[in-house]
Design a protein around this motif. Structure first.
Motif, short mmCIF file in Angstrom:
data_model
loop_
_atom_site.label_atom_id
_atom_site.label_comp_id
_atom_site.label_asym_id
_atom_site.label_seq_id
_atom_site.Cartn_x
_atom_site.Cartn_y
_atom_site.Cartn_z
N ALA A 1 -5.65 16.22 -2.01
CA ALA A 1 -6.29 14.91 -2.07
C ALA A 1 -5.29 13.87 -1.58
O ALA A 1 -4.10 13.96 -1.89
N ASP A 2 -5.79 12.94 -0.79
CA ASP A 2 -4.95 11.86 -0.28
C ASP A 2 -5.52 10.54 -0.76
O ASP A 2 -6.69 10.24 -0.56
N LEU A 3 -4.65 9.77 -1.42
CA LEU A 3 -5.04 8.48 -1.96
C LEU A 3 -4.20 7.38 -1.32
O LEU A 3 -3.07 7.63 -0.90
N LEU A 4 -4.75 6.20 -1.29
CA LEU A 4 -3.99 5.01 -0.91
C LEU A 4 -4.09 4.08 -2.11
O LEU A 4 -5.18 3.71 -2.54
N VAL A 5 -2.93 3.75 -2.68
CA VAL A 5 -2.86 2.93 -3.88
C VAL A 5 -2.24 1.59 -3.53
O VAL A 5 -1.21 1.54 -2.83
N GLY A 6 -2.85 0.51 -3.97
CA GLY A 6 -2.29 -0.83 -3.78
C GLY A 6 -1.52 -1.23 -5.03
O GLY A 6 -2.10 -1.30 -6.11
N SER B 1 -8.37 3.82 -1.59
CA SER B 1 -9.23 4.83 -0.97
C SER B 1 -8.78 6.22 -1.42
O SER B 1 -7.66 6.40 -1.90
N VAL B 2 -9.68 7.20 -1.20
CA VAL B 2 -9.38 8.58 -1.56
C VAL B 2 -10.24 9.51 -0.73
O VAL B 2 -11.40 9.20 -0.43
N ALA C 1 0.86 -1.19 0.00
CA ALA C 1 0.00 0.00 0.00
C ALA C 1 0.89 1.23 0.00
O ALA C 1 1.83 1.34 0.79
N LEU C 2 0.60 2.14 -0.91
CA LEU C 2 1.42 3.34 -1.08
C LEU C 2 0.55 4.58 -0.93
O LEU C 2 -0.38 4.78 -1.71
N PRO C 3 0.82 5.43 0.09
CA PRO C 3 0.06 6.67 0.22
C PRO C 3 0.52 7.68 -0.84
O PRO C 3 1.70 7.74 -1.17
N LEU C 4 -0.41 8.45 -1.37
CA LEU C 4 -0.10 9.46 -2.38
C LEU C 4 -0.86 10.73 -2.04
O LEU C 4 -2.09 10.73 -2.00
N HIS C 5 -0.13 11.81 -1.77
CA HIS C 5 -0.75 13.11 -1.50
C HIS C 5 -0.63 13.96 -2.76
O HIS C 5 0.45 14.11 -3.32
N LEU C 6 -1.76 14.53 -3.18
CA LEU C 6 -1.78 15.40 -4.35
C LEU C 6 -2.03 16.83 -3.89
O LEU C 6 -3.01 17.10 -3.20
N GLU C 7 -1.16 17.73 -4.30
CA GLU C 7 -1.28 19.14 -3.96
C GLU C 7 -2.31 19.84 -4.84
O GLU C 7 -2.71 19.30 -5.88
N ALA C 8 -2.69 21.04 -4.45
CA ALA C 8 -3.61 21.86 -5.23
C ALA C 8 -3.08 22.02 -6.65
O ALA C 8 -1.88 22.23 -6.86
N GLY C 9 -3.98 21.86 -7.63
CA GLY C 9 -3.61 22.01 -9.03
C GLY C 9 -3.13 20.74 -9.70
O GLY C 9 -2.97 20.70 -10.93
N SER C 10 -2.92 19.67 -8.94
CA SER C 10 -2.47 18.40 -9.52
C SER C 10 -3.56 17.80 -10.39
O SER C 10 -4.74 17.85 -10.05
N ASP C 11 -3.16 17.21 -11.52
CA ASP C 11 -4.08 16.47 -12.38
C ASP C 11 -4.13 15.05 -11.84
O ASP C 11 -3.11 14.35 -11.81
N VAL C 12 -5.29 14.61 -11.39
CA VAL C 12 -5.42 13.32 -10.71
C VAL C 12 -5.01 12.17 -11.62
O VAL C 12 -4.21 11.30 -11.23
N LEU D 1 -4.59 0.72 -12.45
CA LEU D 1 -3.51 1.46 -13.06
C LEU D 1 -2.38 0.50 -13.39
O LEU D 1 -2.21 -0.52 -12.73
N SER D 2 -1.64 0.83 -14.45
CA SER D 2 -0.48 0.04 -14.85
C SER D 2 0.41 0.96 -15.66
O SER D 2 -0.01 2.05 -16.07
N PRO D 3 1.66 0.55 -15.93
CA PRO D 3 2.53 1.38 -16.76
C PRO D 3 1.94 1.62 -18.15
O PRO D 3 2.27 2.61 -18.80
#
Length: 191
Positions: free
Chosen positions: A100-105, A33-34, A3-14, A67-69
């Motif tokens: 926005a805070d996401l948790l990516v598996g 989750s998000v 599990a990898l947490p990902l924080h996106l700042e204002a203006g980020s393209d999701v 998601l994938s490469p």
């Protein structure tokens, strides 16, 4: 899986942020989750030829998909200031408002017998044109099924999309859908 947490700042393209994450880690996975909000949402609705755009203070309700490469296939739902809920396929141009805070598996890939060998080209190639709804449908199907592909922008006046498997032309979207309905795309899956 990790599990990898990902924080996106204002203006980020999701969408771009998740595509970049998959490329950087060279891994496939999914959104666990998000929480967060958006200033603009770009999403594809069924039957529409162009993405729908909404702006304002939008609260993210869900974001799910893979998601994938090779690409992402994600569904977004969110509410507007009147608590009306909207949703569809996440498109580029969906921008974070304050954060926005996401948790990516991310899936742990076991090394293949050819580890260290030169990366092979995907077995599927697809010629597309920007704005073509059938090209978008074919790309979405390939991403949903986890089939690695190489996208080529078509030139000239031929019909699109045009798909090739191992260099052999199979036709367009209808031919791809027919192969899928018969289960013949399974051996091409990357996951």
């Amino acid at each position: 899986m990790r599990a990898l947490p990902l924080h996106l700042e204002a203006g980020s393209d999701v969408r771009r942020s998740l595509e970049q994450l998959a490329l950087e880690h060279q891994a496939s996975g999914f959104v666990l989750s998000v929480v967060g909000n958006l200033s603009r949402a770009a999403f594809a609705c069924p039957g529409k030829t162009a993405p729908t755009l909404l702006q304002g203070e939008l609260e993210i309700i869900t974001l799910q998909g893979t998601l994938s490469p090779g690409g992402v296939h994600l569904h977004l739902s969110f509410s507007d200031a009147e608590c009306q809920v909207w949703g569809g396929h996440l498109e580029h141009g969906t921008l974070v408002l304050r954060g926005a805070d996401l948790l990516v598996g991310l899936l742990d890939e076991s090394p293949s017998p050819a580890a260290g060998a030169t990366q092979m080209r995907p077995r599927v190639e697809i010629a597309t044109l920007p704005g073509c709804p059938f090209s978008r449908r074919a790309l979405r199907m390939l991403r949903t099924l986890g089939i690695p592909f190489q996208e080529i922008e078509a030139t000239g006046g031929g019909s699109v999309p045009q798909l090739f498997i191992d260099g052999v032309a199979i036709g367009g979207y209808d031919a791809l859908a027919e192969l899928h309905s018969r289960g013949e795309l399974e051996p091409l899956r990357g996951l």
